[in-house]
Enzyme design. Structure first.
Site, short mmCIF file in Angstrom:
data_model
loop_
_atom_site.label_atom_id
_atom_site.label_comp_id
_atom_site.label_asym_id
_atom_site.label_seq_id
_atom_site.Cartn_x
_atom_site.Cartn_y
_atom_site.Cartn_z
N SER B 92 0.70 -1.14 0.05
CA SER B 92 0.04 0.08 -0.21
C SER B 92 0.88 1.43 -0.16
O SER B 92 0.41 2.28 -0.28
CB SER B 92 -1.03 0.08 1.46
OG SER B 92 -0.35 -0.03 2.25
N LYS B 129 0.80 4.14 6.81
CA LYS B 129 0.35 4.73 5.98
C LYS B 129 0.58 6.45 6.30
O LYS B 129 1.20 6.67 7.17
CB LYS B 129 -1.51 4.90 6.35
CG LYS B 129 -1.99 3.43 5.88
CD LYS B 129 -2.24 3.37 4.57
CE LYS B 129 -3.04 1.91 4.07
NZ LYS B 129 -2.21 0.73 4.57
#
Lengths: 171, 171
Positions: B92, B129
């Site tokens: 990600s 993230k």
DNA sequence: TAAATAGAATAATGTACTTTTATCAATATG
DNA sequence: CATATTGATAAAAGTACATTATTCTATTTA
């Protein structure tokens, strides 16, 4: 009149020292005494390594999910005698995840084989490139379309300093 | 009949020991004796760091072009008490140069501000993230178009473990 | 009888001392 | 006279010992 006396459990208990274990006197260079004491006290720079799984909503790192303890130097440097670092300049290996100002861990003890990313001295500069070495052709391949491969003519000698094993990138 | 005798220059010369400097006896935990001796002998895992410039055709690393000596742990870990490592799983954050199996250096002593890359515990998994935190909106932003942002509802609490300071990528 | 205290026991710690090692020059040797 | 040998010397290295710190309980005290 005597108090205390010989009995089980008397005396200072084991493991009540600074390190909670037996110690030994060793001799170290005077200039490193402070660093070594810090090293010893911090357990050899061993820090926890966490994997992917934790309890849902786990608010902070806990021992329960530690994958192990790790020392960076130990993990990245196999042989201190043949390892060195290089600071990256330029964008030629961007697609390999190598950015300017990254630090490369380089081992000159490893064989510079075809396909490896190597550090080479070309025209008074250190360059990082992927080594192409097939059919008597030697090339230093950039991984960025804005750069051209460097051909090494058969009579030229390519000075390879070592093979890059790790990239350290600051965020 | 006596030979040698009192005279200038007699005796073992200074600096002829293992460390070429005076030593001091210190006490360290038995379990770490070997590691500490190695640490002391290798000069504290200090290895040379080279910059970009060398003499043309310089065949191998030489002291002349060293930018300095560097210890990885020292360089990457500011505060051992608040630093830990996380092994990356998933793709990600690929566009931020964070690949599966990379090791992240994380400091939970740093403030998790808007725009920082953080480690958060979401649904029993550790995720990397970029933190979006503006106008009472909290989001965990991936850096890969194949992934969706994770919205954190106002009533939910986001468990941030720390701020990522470095990425270590093996080649 | 409960709390305070002093003494004894023993681990931990730091350093002084002993042992080892390396070097030099005076003497012996060829 | 060149080379080898030997013992004195002093640094280095390792270890034993004296000191310090901590805990436990028997005794004292309130």
């Amino acid at each position: 009149m005597p108090r205390g006396g010989k009995r089980a459990g008397a005396g200072r208990p084991k493991g009540t020292g600074k390190y909670a274990e037996p110690t030994k006197a060793i001799r170290v260079p005077v200039s490193m005494v402070d660093k070594i004491l810090e090293y010893a006290h911090s357990g050899g720079f061993q820090l926890p390594l966490y994997g992917g799984k934790v309890a849902a909503g786990c608010p902070a790192p806990t021992d329960d999910y530690i994958e192990g303890m790790m020392d960076l130097s130990e993990h990245l440097v196999h042989d201190p005698a043949t390892t060195f670092f290089v600071r990256v300049t330029g964008y030629s290996m961007l697609n390999a995840g190598i950015h300017p100002d990254d630090i490369l861990v380089v081992d000159r003890g490893l064989e510079a084989r075809h396909g490896k990313i190597v550090i080479a001295a070309v025209d008074g500069e250190l360059t990082v490139k992927r080594l192409y070495k097939k059919d008597n052709l030697v090339r230093l391949m950039p991984e960025n379309d804005d750069f051209e491969p460097i051909d090494i003519a058969p009579q030229e000698t390519l000075h390879i300093w070592g093979v890059v094993t790790n990239v350290i990138h600051a965020l």
